[in-house]
Design a protein around this motif. Structure first.
Motif, PDB file in Angstrom:
ATOM      1  N   THR A 156     -16.169  82.333  62.025  1.00  0.00           N
ATOM      2  CA  THR A 156     -16.194  81.071  61.298  1.00  0.00           C
ATOM      3  C   THR A 156     -14.809  80.441  61.344  1.00  0.00           C
ATOM      4  O   THR A 156     -13.803  81.110  61.121  1.00  0.00           O
ATOM      5  N   ARG A 157     -14.784  79.166  61.643  1.00  0.00           N
ATOM      6  CA  ARG A 157     -13.526  78.415  61.572  1.00  0.00           C
ATOM      7  C   ARG A 157     -13.837  76.995  61.132  1.00  0.00           C
ATOM      8  O   ARG A 157     -14.967  76.534  61.238  1.00  0.00           O
ATOM      9  N   ARG A 158     -12.828  76.334  60.652  1.00  0.00           N
ATOM     10  CA  ARG A 158     -13.033  74.994  60.130  1.00  0.00           C
ATOM     11  C   ARG A 158     -12.145  74.001  60.861  1.00  0.00           C
ATOM     12  O   ARG A 158     -10.952  74.212  60.989  1.00  0.00           O
ATOM     13  N   ASP A 159     -12.765  72.939  61.347  1.00  0.00           N
ATOM     14  CA  ASP A 159     -12.027  71.831  61.937  1.00  0.00           C
ATOM     15  C   ASP A 159     -11.652  70.920  60.771  1.00  0.00           C
ATOM     16  O   ASP A 159     -12.480  70.180  60.265  1.00  0.00           O
ATOM     17  N   ARG A 160     -10.437  71.036  60.315  1.00  0.00           N
ATOM     18  CA  ARG A 160     -10.009  70.321  59.108  1.00  0.00           C
ATOM     19  C   ARG A 160      -9.956  68.812  59.298  1.00  0.00           C
ATOM     20  O   ARG A 160     -10.199  68.060  58.354  1.00  0.00           O
TER      21      ARG A 160
ATOM     22  N   ASP B  51     -13.613  67.962  58.996  1.00  0.00           N
ATOM     23  CA  ASP B  51     -14.314  68.716  57.957  1.00  0.00           C
ATOM     24  C   ASP B  51     -15.626  69.306  58.475  1.00  0.00           C
ATOM     25  O   ASP B  51     -16.683  69.175  57.850  1.00  0.00           O
ATOM     26  N   VAL B  52     -15.550  69.949  59.636  1.00  0.00           N
ATOM     27  CA  VAL B  52     -16.704  70.589  60.248  1.00  0.00           C
ATOM     28  C   VAL B  52     -16.449  72.092  60.298  1.00  0.00           C
ATOM     29  O   VAL B  52     -15.385  72.535  60.713  1.00  0.00           O
ATOM     30  N   THR B  53     -17.438  72.874  59.848  1.00  0.00           N
ATOM     31  CA  THR B  53     -17.347  74.325  59.946  1.00  0.00           C
ATOM     32  C   THR B  53     -18.086  74.743  61.214  1.00  0.00           C
ATOM     33  O   THR B  53     -19.252  74.405  61.404  1.00  0.00           O
TER      34      THR B  53
ATOM     35  N   THR C 133     -28.443  68.754  69.626  1.00  0.00           N
ATOM     36  CA  THR C 133     -27.720  69.730  70.433  1.00  0.00           C
ATOM     37  C   THR C 133     -26.686  69.041  71.311  1.00  0.00           C
ATOM     38  O   THR C 133     -26.884  67.901  71.740  1.00  0.00           O
ATOM     39  N   PHE C 134     -25.611  69.775  71.576  1.00  0.00           N
ATOM     40  CA  PHE C 134     -24.504  69.242  72.355  1.00  0.00           C
ATOM     41  C   PHE C 134     -24.022  70.291  73.344  1.00  0.00           C
ATOM     42  O   PHE C 134     -24.152  71.491  73.088  1.00  0.00           O
ATOM     43  N   GLU C 135     -23.447  69.816  74.439  1.00  0.00           N
ATOM     44  CA  GLU C 135     -22.962  70.724  75.471  1.00  0.00           C
ATOM     45  C   GLU C 135     -21.517  71.146  75.257  1.00  0.00           C
ATOM     46  O   GLU C 135     -21.069  72.111  75.867  1.00  0.00           O
ATOM     47  N   ASN C 136     -20.782  70.421  74.411  1.00  0.00           N
ATOM     48  CA  ASN C 136     -19.387  70.798  74.184  1.00  0.00           C
ATOM     49  C   ASN C 136     -18.966  70.447  72.765  1.00  0.00           C
ATOM     50  O   ASN C 136     -19.601  69.633  72.092  1.00  0.00           O
ATOM     51  N   GLU C 137     -17.900  71.063  72.344  1.00  0.00           N
ATOM     52  CA  GLU C 137     -17.425  70.925  70.965  1.00  0.00           C
ATOM     53  C   GLU C 137     -16.862  69.538  70.663  1.00  0.00           C
ATOM     54  O   GLU C 137     -17.057  69.021  69.572  1.00  0.00           O
ATOM     55  N   VAL C 138     -16.204  68.942  71.608  1.00  0.00           N
ATOM     56  CA  VAL C 138     -15.618  67.623  71.376  1.00  0.00           C
ATOM     57  C   VAL C 138     -16.703  66.614  71.011  1.00  0.00           C
ATOM     58  O   VAL C 138     -16.591  65.901  70.008  1.00  0.00           O
TER      59      VAL C 138
END
Length: 114
Positions: A5-9, A12-14, A102-107
């Motif tokens: 688990t990590r958070r993109d501050r 605000d996405v976990t 659904t998405f193919e990448n995190e960005v």
């Protein structure tokens, strides 16, 4: 199954990175606990990274749907990324592929929450 688990501050996405089998027993229970912890701590944007999911059975699929339903009830959003072909096949066969964004990448996935 391991869940990192990590958070993109900034947005605000976990991000929950699943690693292993999302199957009856440990995998489905662990996913339920982790999503519940995020929701209980106020997280409302959850991105599940499925890249390292090696197998998924009906219990794992049911848990994904259950987590989404719980999130929806709380005004939270769950999205998936890096859905591998065998998992996508299960989602397609059960006609649940359209239930999850659904998405193919995190960005792209994180940008979709904005």
């Amino acid at each position: 199954m391991k869940i990192h688990t990590r958070r993109d501050r900034d947005d605000d996405v976990t991000v929950l990175s699943l690693d292993g089998k999302l199957t009856i027993g440990e995998g489905d229970i662990q996913l339920r606990r982790t999503v519940r912890e995020v929701l209980d701590s106020g997280g409302r944007r959850i991105l599940i990274d499925m890249k390292q999911v090696t197998a998924m059975d009906s219990a794992g699929l049911g848990e994904l749907v259950g987590c989404k339903a719980n999130a929806d009830d709380l005004g939270a959003v769950i999205k998936l990324m890096n859905v591998e072909a065998r998992v996508e096949k299960v989602l397609t066969m059960t006609r649940l592929i359209g239930v999850f964004e659904t998405f193919e990448n995190e960005v792209d996935a994180i940008a979709s929450f904005r």
